[in-house]
Motif scaffolding. Structure first.
Motif, short mmCIF file in Angstrom:
data_model
loop_
_atom_site.label_atom_id
_atom_site.label_comp_id
_atom_site.label_asym_id
_atom_site.label_seq_id
_atom_site.Cartn_x
_atom_site.Cartn_y
_atom_site.Cartn_z
N ASP A 169 0.82 -1.22 0.00
CA ASP A 169 0.00 0.00 0.00
C ASP A 169 0.85 1.26 0.00
OD1 ASP A 169 -2.70 -1.21 0.22
OD2 ASP A 169 -1.90 -1.97 2.11
N ALA A 170 2.07 1.16 0.49
CA ALA A 170 2.97 2.32 0.55
C ALA A 170 4.38 1.82 0.79
CB ALA A 170 2.55 3.28 1.66
N ALA A 171 5.37 2.67 0.43
CA ALA A 171 6.77 2.31 0.64
C ALA A 171 7.52 3.51 1.19
CB ALA A 171 7.41 1.84 -0.66
N LEU A 172 8.41 3.22 2.13
CA LEU A 172 9.35 4.21 2.65
C LEU A 172 10.76 3.69 2.38
CD1 LEU A 172 9.31 6.16 5.99
CD2 LEU A 172 11.36 4.90 5.33
N VAL A 173 11.55 4.49 1.68
CA VAL A 173 12.91 4.11 1.31
C VAL A 173 13.89 4.94 2.13
CG1 VAL A 173 14.61 4.08 -0.56
CG2 VAL A 173 12.24 3.39 -1.00
N ALA A 174 14.77 4.26 2.83
CA ALA A 174 15.73 4.95 3.70
C ALA A 174 16.89 5.52 2.89
CB ALA A 174 16.26 3.98 4.76
N GLU A 175 17.08 6.82 3.02
CA GLU A 175 18.24 7.53 2.51
C GLU A 175 18.46 8.72 3.45
OE1 GLU A 175 20.34 6.78 0.24
OE2 GLU A 175 19.31 5.29 -1.02
N PRO A 176 19.65 9.31 3.45
CA PRO A 176 19.90 10.44 4.37
C PRO A 176 19.21 11.71 3.89
CG PRO A 176 21.86 9.96 3.07
CD PRO A 176 20.89 8.87 2.77
N THR A 177 18.07 12.04 4.49
CA THR A 177 17.29 13.21 4.09
C THR A 177 17.22 14.27 5.19
OG1 THR A 177 15.15 12.42 4.92
CG2 THR A 177 15.83 11.65 2.73
N VAL A 346 3.21 1.71 -6.35
CA VAL A 346 3.24 1.86 -4.90
C VAL A 346 3.58 3.30 -4.54
CG1 VAL A 346 4.28 1.07 -2.74
CG2 VAL A 346 4.00 -0.53 -4.65
N PRO A 347 2.69 4.06 -3.88
CA PRO A 347 3.07 5.39 -3.42
C PRO A 347 4.32 5.30 -2.55
CG PRO A 347 0.71 5.03 -3.15
CD PRO A 347 1.30 3.70 -3.52
N SER A 348 5.34 6.07 -2.90
CA SER A 348 6.65 5.89 -2.27
C SER A 348 7.24 7.22 -1.86
CB SER A 348 7.61 5.18 -3.23
OG SER A 348 7.09 3.92 -3.63
N ILE A 349 8.02 7.18 -0.80
CA ILE A 349 8.64 8.37 -0.24
C ILE A 349 10.02 8.00 0.26
CG2 ILE A 349 7.87 8.15 2.17
CD1 ILE A 349 6.92 11.11 1.89
N VAL A 350 10.91 8.99 0.35
CA VAL A 350 12.28 8.77 0.80
C VAL A 350 12.51 9.53 2.10
CG1 VAL A 350 14.72 8.91 0.14
CG2 VAL A 350 12.97 8.58 -1.63
N PHE A 351 13.10 8.85 3.08
CA PHE A 351 13.23 9.46 4.41
C PHE A 351 14.34 8.76 5.18
CE2 PHE A 351 12.33 9.04 8.95
CZ PHE A 351 12.21 10.37 9.34
N GLY A 352 15.04 9.52 6.01
CA GLY A 352 16.01 8.88 6.88
C GLY A 352 16.89 9.87 7.61
#
Length: 386
Positions: A169-177, A346-352
């Protein structure tokens, strides 16, 4: 089960997982296998189901599943296992050093900090109810081709069984943000091209036989096209316009021999709404128009990463920033796994935690207060789907 993300990050940094690039994964520091083993053992202690998905010879995605309770939502968390080279580092890359609220070491920022935050959040979620089903994917070969993300998508597209039985339903991708929400990013395409000449004695130079002279015309054409794109090319309100650059050049065998071959490496960063192969072909056409003879031979792209659009993740960003207690919505110039999940619907966002300014550096580090906060934010973000 409580896991301290700082202590976990120290363990992760101490395990080399350098991307082997064109080499095989064998070697003292190359490949993800040792890190994959450690992650599998860690999730066994937490009590999660794990699955190893082959990606390349000796290199695997590690997928961990935390089943939901009283909830049918399915979330995907992603962190890549590989790091960049340690060449030129001024610190001991695999000897984690904690100092002044920072942890130093290769991968501390990109992206083992985000990895530690995900694992710590999952350990806490395992003791809570209700909760959604969370699948954590620790992917291979992100730094040199995004192959792990591409293979992961196949699981739900081709029937992933119990691990990922359907599209998340959703994805969060870890990167240094810096704990902001990256809602859009550029894509990337890289390829090499060659100019050929005729070898001969330098006492009788023939300009048309000099591969370096031929390539110089192509490089000049690329430089001018890059300037044109900087002021008038396709753009995006968060990510800006296309950029082109020549990163490597190799040619000649000795100073007194006419060079019969010259090779350059080209990269294009492209905004959402643009296509990697279109951006590549546009430059090839410009080179052929401005430097037509002798012809330049373009090799197929060896890396192609998609851009991430902010059109489908606005509500997801709101949910994440609510869990974070604030923060910004950003567009960034680098590429991530998120674009491949978004392309698959998949609605996706980058965060970390951490800053991209510390990623890949000679003394890579991460701020530990951000690491701790990231684990809490990811936990709250997941619980918001309960």
């Amino acid at each position: 089960m409580n896991i301290d993300p700082v202590n976990l990050l120290k363990q992760l940094v101490a395990i080399p997982s350098v991307n082997p690039l064109d080499r095989g994964p064998d070697g003292a520091i190359f490949g993800e296998a040792r890190l994959t083993d450690f992650l599998e053992e860690t999730f066994a202690r937490i009590g999660l189901t794990v699955f190893r998905q082959p990606v390349m010879p000796g290199r695997e995605n590690l997928i961990a599943r935390l089943d939901g309770v009283d909830n049918d939502r399915l979330l995907l968390l992603d962190a890549h296992q590989d790091t960049v080279s340690v060449e030129g580092m001024t610190i001991q890359p695999f000897l984690p050093l904690e100092r002044d609220g920072k942890l130093f070491g290769r991968g501390a920022c990109d992206v083992k900090g985000g990895m530690a935050a995900i694992v710590a959040a999952l350990a806490r979620l395992a003791e809570q109810r209700p909760r959604p089903t969370v699948v954590a994917a620790f992917t291979a070969n992100e730094e040199y081709g995004f192959d792990g993300a591409k293979r992961l998508v196949e699981l739900w597209q081709k029937g992933g069984g119990a691990m990922i039985p359907r599209r998340p339903d959703a994805a969060l991708v870890a990167e240094p943000t810096g704990l902001d929400a990256v809602v859009a990013h550029k894509g990337v395409i890289r390829w090499r091209c060659q100019a050929r000449g005729r070898a001969g004695h330098s006492s009788r130079p023939m300009p048309d036989d000099n591969a370096i002279y031929t390539m110089a015309k192509a490089v000049s054409a690329i430089e001018q096209y890059a300037k044109d794109m900087a002021t008038g090319g396709p753009g995006h309100h968060l990510c800006g316009r296309r950029t082109y650059s020549v990163g490597t050049i190799r040619g000649g065998t000795s100073i007194n021999t006419m060079p019969n071959l010259c090779t350059i490496g080209i990269e294009c960063r492209l905004p959402p709404g643009d296509a990697p192969e279109t951006a590549r072909q546009d430059l090839i056409d410009r080179i052929s128009q401005t430097a037509p003879a002798p012809p330049i031979e373009h090799q197929p792209a060896f890396i192609s990463g998609l851009p991430l659009s902010d059109r489908e993740n606005e509500r997801l960003a709101e949910r994440l920033l609510l869990a974070a207690g604030g923060g910004g919505r950003l567009g960034v110039p680098y590429a991530t796994n998120a674009a491949f999940y978004a392309q698959a619907g998949v609605p996706s966002i980058v965060f970390g935690p951490g800053s991209i300014e510390q990623a890949h550096t000679e003394d890579e580090w991460i701020a530990l207060d951000q690491l701790r906060r990231a684990a809490e934010i990811i936990e709250r973000f997941c619980r918001s789907f309960s």
